[in-house]
Structure formats: structure tokens, C-alpha cells
Design a protein around this motif. Structure first.
Motif, PDB file in Angstrom:
ATOM      1  N   GLU A  33       8.551  11.988 -14.252  1.00 59.65           N
ATOM      2  CA  GLU A  33       8.001  12.362 -12.946  1.00 59.65           C
ATOM      3  C   GLU A  33       6.628  11.723 -12.734  1.00 59.65           C
ATOM      4  N   ALA A  34       5.807  11.699 -13.763  1.00 58.77           N
ATOM      5  CA  ALA A  34       4.501  11.050 -13.665  1.00 58.77           C
ATOM      6  C   ALA A  34       4.667   9.565 -13.343  1.00 58.77           C
ATOM      7  N   ALA A  35       5.630   8.923 -13.985  1.00 58.71           N
ATOM      8  CA  ALA A  35       5.888   7.505 -13.710  1.00 58.71           C
ATOM      9  C   ALA A  35       6.321   7.306 -12.270  1.00 58.71           C
ATOM     10  N   MET A  36       7.169   8.191 -11.764  1.00 56.19           N
ATOM     11  CA  MET A  36       7.637   8.078 -10.377  1.00 56.19           C
ATOM     12  C   MET A  36       6.469   8.237  -9.391  1.00 56.19           C
ATOM     13  N   ARG A  37       5.564   9.144  -9.699  1.00 57.53           N
ATOM     14  CA  ARG A  37       4.416   9.353  -8.807  1.00 57.53           C
ATOM     15  C   ARG A  37       3.459   8.160  -8.869  1.00 57.53           C
ATOM     16  N   LEU A  38       3.331   7.561 -10.027  1.00 59.92           N
ATOM     17  CA  LEU A  38       2.518   6.350 -10.146  1.00 59.92           C
ATOM     18  C   LEU A  38       3.162   5.202  -9.379  1.00 59.92           C
ATOM     19  N   LEU A  39       4.466   5.065  -9.484  1.00 55.43           N
ATOM     20  CA  LEU A  39       5.169   4.024  -8.738  1.00 55.43           C
ATOM     21  C   LEU A  39       5.065   4.237  -7.229  1.00 55.43           C
ATOM     22  N   LYS A  40       4.968   5.480  -6.803  1.00 50.71           N
ATOM     23  CA  LYS A  40       4.822   5.777  -5.377  1.00 50.71           C
ATOM     24  C   LYS A  40       3.517   5.181  -4.842  1.00 50.71           C
ATOM     25  N   VAL A  41       2.476   5.151  -5.655  1.00 47.15           N
ATOM     26  CA  VAL A  41       1.209   4.532  -5.248  1.00 47.15           C
ATOM     27  C   VAL A  41       1.438   3.046  -4.966  1.00 47.15           C
ATOM     28  N   THR A  42       2.172   2.392  -5.842  1.00 46.09           N
ATOM     29  CA  THR A  42       2.472   0.972  -5.669  1.00 46.09           C
ATOM     30  C   THR A  42       3.316   0.739  -4.419  1.00 46.09           C
ATOM     31  N   GLU A  43       4.288   1.602  -4.198  1.00 45.32           N
ATOM     32  CA  GLU A  43       5.122   1.477  -3.004  1.00 45.32           C
ATOM     33  C   GLU A  43       4.262   1.579  -1.740  1.00 45.32           C
ATOM     34  N   GLU A  44       3.393   2.576  -1.704  1.00 48.91           N
ATOM     35  CA  GLU A  44       2.542   2.766  -0.528  1.00 48.91           C
ATOM     36  C   GLU A  44       1.570   1.597  -0.347  1.00 48.91           C
ATOM     37  N   ALA A  45       1.063   1.049  -1.451  1.00 48.72           N
ATOM     38  CA  ALA A  45       0.179  -0.119  -1.351  1.00 48.72           C
ATOM     39  C   ALA A  45       0.930  -1.308  -0.768  1.00 48.72           C
ATOM     40  N   GLY A  46       2.186  -1.454  -1.143  1.00 48.57           N
ATOM     41  CA  GLY A  46       3.016  -2.522  -0.575  1.00 48.57           C
ATOM     42  C   GLY A  46       3.199  -2.344   0.922  1.00 48.57           C
ATOM     43  N   GLU A  47       3.372  -1.109   1.356  1.00 51.13           N
ATOM     44  CA  GLU A  47       3.516  -0.843   2.784  1.00 51.13           C
ATOM     45  C   GLU A  47       2.215  -1.143   3.529  1.00 51.13           C
ATOM     46  N   ALA A  48       1.079  -0.862   2.906  1.00 49.20           N
ATOM     47  CA  ALA A  48      -0.204  -1.200   3.527  1.00 49.20           C
ATOM     48  C   ALA A  48      -0.352  -2.714   3.650  1.00 49.20           C
ATOM     49  N   SER A  49       0.061  -3.438   2.614  1.00 46.63           N
ATOM     50  CA  SER A  49       0.010  -4.899   2.662  1.00 46.63           C
ATOM     51  C   SER A  49       0.928  -5.448   3.743  1.00 46.63           C
ATOM     52  N   ALA A  50       2.122  -4.872   3.844  1.00 41.61           N
ATOM     53  CA  ALA A  50       3.065  -5.313   4.871  1.00 41.61           C
ATOM     54  C   ALA A  50       2.509  -5.058   6.269  1.00 41.61           C
ATOM     55  N   ALA A  51       1.851  -3.923   6.446  1.00 40.67           N
ATOM     56  CA  ALA A  51       1.256  -3.619   7.746  1.00 40.67           C
ATOM     57  C   ALA A  51       0.140  -4.614   8.070  1.00 40.67           C
ATOM     58  N   TYR A  52      -0.636  -4.996   7.062  1.00 41.28           N
ATOM     59  CA  TYR A  52      -1.699  -5.971   7.290  1.00 41.28           C
ATOM     60  C   TYR A  52      -1.115  -7.332   7.676  1.00 41.28           C
ATOM     61  N   THR A  64       3.194 -10.661  15.566  1.00 42.06           N
ATOM     62  CA  THR A  64       2.310  -9.515  15.348  1.00 42.06           C
ATOM     63  C   THR A  64       3.100  -8.242  15.585  1.00 42.06           C
ATOM     64  N   THR A  65       3.218  -7.438  14.538  1.00 42.66           N
ATOM     65  CA  THR A  65       4.061  -6.250  14.596  1.00 42.66           C
ATOM     66  C   THR A  65       3.312  -4.950  14.327  1.00 42.66           C
ATOM     67  N   HIS A  66       2.076  -5.037  13.855  1.00 36.75           N
ATOM     68  CA  HIS A  66       1.320  -3.847  13.481  1.00 36.75           C
ATOM     69  C   HIS A  66      -0.089  -3.904  14.081  1.00 36.75           C
ATOM     70  N   THR A  67      -0.745  -2.771  14.056  1.00 41.15           N
ATOM     71  CA  THR A  67      -2.116  -2.651  14.557  1.00 41.15           C
ATOM     72  C   THR A  67      -3.043  -2.244  13.419  1.00 41.15           C
ATOM     73  N   THR A  68      -4.338  -2.256  13.695  1.00 42.57           N
ATOM     74  CA  THR A  68      -5.288  -1.763  12.690  1.00 42.57           C
ATOM     75  C   THR A  68      -5.014  -0.290  12.389  1.00 42.57           C
ATOM     76  N   ALA A  69      -4.578   0.463  13.399  1.00 48.28           N
ATOM     77  CA  ALA A  69      -4.251   1.876  13.176  1.00 48.28           C
ATOM     78  C   ALA A  69      -3.082   2.014  12.205  1.00 48.28           C
ATOM     79  N   ASP A  70      -2.115   1.098  12.286  1.00 51.75           N
ATOM     80  CA  ASP A  70      -0.985   1.118  11.347  1.00 51.75           C
ATOM     81  C   ASP A  70      -1.465   0.866   9.921  1.00 51.75           C
ATOM     82  N   VAL A  71      -2.382  -0.088   9.760  1.00 54.13           N
ATOM     83  CA  VAL A  71      -2.921  -0.390   8.434  1.00 54.13           C
ATOM     84  C   VAL A  71      -3.682   0.826   7.903  1.00 54.13           C
TER      85      VAL A  71
END
Length: 116
Positions: A33-52, A64-71
Motif C-alpha cells: 500500500e505504501a508503494a502504491m501511494r508513492l506511485l500515485k505521487v508519480t502519476e499525479e506529477a505526470g498529469e501535471a507535466s501533461a497539463a503543462y 493548446t489544450t490546458h490553462t494555467t489553472a489546469d496546471v
């Protein structure tokens, strides 16, 4: 630091533990479970990068598909995921983050002005 961050993330952790039938400190499944929660951080960081990337229009096929608010929204998800994951690795997540935050600030103050 937000006064609600730690009480709310503590409630999230308890809800996740209950939903997954996990006792993080007394259960062999806690490591997974700890590993899954750590991996969730990486997943969310990837989504932030994709939004950027979407905000800057770097994918010519999509434009252009995202806004600064999305990031900003995705970065908030990174912070929440990291705060939740931090509970897996210390019994005092607020203190751990505060100590790290102050250490980072001290390092920045140590940089000579001409080096910046």
C-alpha cells in the motif's frame, strides 16, 4: 502552511486504509500500500507535466489544450498525493515536512547574491 492540510490528509489516509483493509504499521500488505501511494505521487506529477505540455501547445497535433489553472489544479493533486504518501513513511508527517521546508529555505538563504 495550510491549517487543513494535515487533518484532511489524515482523514484521507484513514479512509484509504479502511477501504483497502490495511493497517499500515501492523500488516504485511502495508508495504504494498505504501508503494502504491508513492506511485500515485508519480502519476499525479505526470498529469501535471501533461497539463503543462497542453498549456504550452508543445504537441502540434493537439495544440493548446490546458490553462494555467489546469496546471495549478494538477500540482495541487501532486501535493495532496505526496502528503498522503508521507503518512506511510513517518508517524509525524507534518513535522517531517516542516523540517524539510525550513532546511530548504535555509539553503536558499545561504546562496551568495552574486551566485544567484
Amino acid at each position: 502552511m495550510s491549517a487543513v492540510l494535515w487533518p484532511v490528509t489524515c482523514r484521507i489516509v484513514k479512509a484509504l486504509n479502511t477501504a483497502n483493509g490495511i493497517d499500515m504499521f501492523n500488516d504485511d500488505a502495508g508495504g504494498h500500500e505504501a508503494a502504491m501511494r508513492l506511485l500515485k505521487v508519480t502519476e499525479e506529477a505526470g498529469e501535471a507535466s501533461a497539463a503543462y505540455i497542453g498549456m504550452t501547445g508543445q504537441n502540434p497535433r493537439k495544440g493548446t489544450t490546458h490553462t494555467t489553472a489546469d496546471v495549478a489544479d494538477e500540482l495541487c493533486d501532486v501535493i495532496i498525493a505526496a502528503a498522503v504518501a508521507l503518512h506511510c513513511f513517518t508517524v509525524a508527517p507534518a513535522a517531517a515536512l516542516e523540517a524539510k521546508l525550513h532546511a530548504a529555505a535555509r539553503r536558499l538563504n545561504a546562496i551568495p547574491e552574486h551566485a544567484a
